[in-house]
Design an enzyme around this catalytic site. Structure first.
Site, PDB file in Angstrom:
ATOM      1  N   LYS A 120      -5.238  65.309  10.227  1.00  0.00           N
ATOM      2  CA  LYS A 120      -4.623  64.261  11.049  1.00  0.00           C
ATOM      3  C   LYS A 120      -5.377  64.205  12.376  1.00  0.00           C
ATOM      4  CE  LYS A 120      -0.267  62.555  12.913  1.00  0.00           C
ATOM      5  NZ  LYS A 120      -0.867  62.123  14.194  1.00  0.00           N
TER       6      LYS A 120
ATOM      7  N   ASP B 117      -6.329  62.965  16.150  1.00  0.00           N
ATOM      8  CA  ASP B 117      -5.569  62.591  17.343  1.00  0.00           C
ATOM      9  C   ASP B 117      -6.421  61.641  18.172  1.00  0.00           C
ATOM     10  OD1 ASP B 117      -3.653  62.442  19.266  1.00  0.00           O
ATOM     11  OD2 ASP B 117      -3.958  64.444  20.090  1.00  0.00           O
TER      12      ASP B 117
ATOM     13  N   GLU C  80      -3.725  68.926  14.959  1.00  0.00           N
ATOM     14  CA  GLU C  80      -2.447  68.245  15.160  1.00  0.00           C
ATOM     15  C   GLU C  80      -1.590  68.269  13.905  1.00  0.00           C
ATOM     16  OE1 GLU C  80      -0.670  63.976  16.779  1.00  0.00           O
ATOM     17  OE2 GLU C  80      -2.784  64.165  16.258  1.00  0.00           O
TER      18      GLU C  80
END
Length: 334
Positions: free
Chosen positions: A44, A46, A185
């Protein structure tokens, strides 16, 4: 210039018009990774969600909200033109990586800022994770596994402003554990048999690495609802002092909101425990500690997405979050 792939979309018969804009597919937040062979995983990132449109006479870089930010990402736009396709839509995320290879939203904001910074726009990388359109074919009707099959030869191996967001076939729980251990993240889970659907749905899922620590309550902001709590103001230890690290405004019920407000009103002081000027703030004696769950830290050491989990008396500072003397070195406890 990169070669066009010999791969062609399956199940298509006639050219499709190129969309002016595609509303992005958004991941649903879940507590744990899904299981099964139909799920693939990615890091994921950011950063800023973007769609890169390569058109016959121009390249456009479009934000999640539909704004044209091509001028802010010149390196991405220039490299997209060199991919070797007349028309193309890539879905992905623009990030800046730290020394450990982790995406850092604060560094990205500085790179895009107008003020002089240690970071500039040449550091911004676009990680492509989906292919929505290519040379006359709308691919959104295809399952993810076929879209990725077509995407790979376009961007795989590139190491410049555009790169491939690697897909991992692994046990979701283990991949999530490793991602959190490396300070990422979180992860994204995607169902490989689903077509591309705009909006938020369970076919894409996000699992975030949440952190939980204790912070001293140094004040509060009243709610617009009389007698209720709007936001707690929090501090961490830095040497022998307390330093303001932001606040949290979620995590309590209406009943608890009233109880906390009443409790803190009995501790009001005219001598703030931190150097902070904030309109409407009510400062209290630093006698209580809040347990807080949060996503990450901003570049200037403020909590991101903080949520209240509990409260206790400040018996000692052993469990209160502590910052190092040099902020650039990070924190003692994460």
């Amino acid at each position: 210039m990169a070669r066009a792939s010999s791969k062609t979309p399956r199940g298509t018969s006639s050219p499709d018009p190129m969309p002016e804009r595609v509303d992005p597919c958004l991941a649903m937040l879940v507590d744990k990774p899904p299981k099964g062979p139909d799920w693939a995983f990615e890091v994921k990132w950011d950063g800023y969600r973007l769609a890169v449109h390569v058109e016959p006479d121009r390249v456009r870089v479009i934000t999640r909200g539909g704004y044209d930010w091509t001028s802010r990402f010149p390196s991405i736009a220039a490299e997209a033109r060199q991919l070797g396709y007349e028309t193309l839509i890539l879905d992905g995320e623009a990030v800046v990586l730290d020394d450990e290879g982790r995406s850092d939203f604060g560094m990205l904001q500085r790179a895009l800022g107008k003020r002089p910074s240690l970071h500039d726009r040449r550091e911004i990388i676009f990680f492509a994770f989906d292919l929505l359109y290519v040379d006359g074919w709308d691919l959104r009707r295809l399952p993810l596994r076929e879209r990725r099959w077509l995407l790979d030869p376009i961007v795989a191996g590139l190491a410049g402003a555009i790169r491939l967001s690697e897909e991992v076939q692994a046990d979701g729980d283990e991949f999530f554990r490793v991602a959190c251990a490396h300070g990422l993240e979180g992860i994204i889970a995607k169902h490989v048999e689903k077509p591309y659907r705009s909006g938020r749905g369970e076919w894409w899922q996000k699992i975030t690495c949440k952190r939980r620590d204790s912070f001293v309550i140094v004040g509060f902001e009243p709610s617009t609802v009389p007698g209720h709590l709007g936001r707690l103001l929090l501090a961490a230890r830095k040497d022998r002092d307390l330093v303001y690290v932001g606040g949290c405004g979620t995590g309590w019920s209406n009943e608890l909101s009233r109880e906390l407000r009443k409790l803190l009103e009995g501790m009001v002081t005219k001598a703030p425990a931190v150097a902070l000027r904030r309109k409407g703030a009510v400062f209290v004696k630093p006698l209580l500690v809040a347990d807080v769950e949060y996503r990450a830290w901003t570049d200037d050491w403020k909590l991101r997405h903080a949520s209240f989990k509990g409260i206790r008396e400040r018996e000692d500072d052993s469990t209160v979050f502590a910052l190092l003397r040099n902020d650039s070195q990070g924190a003692e406890e994460r």
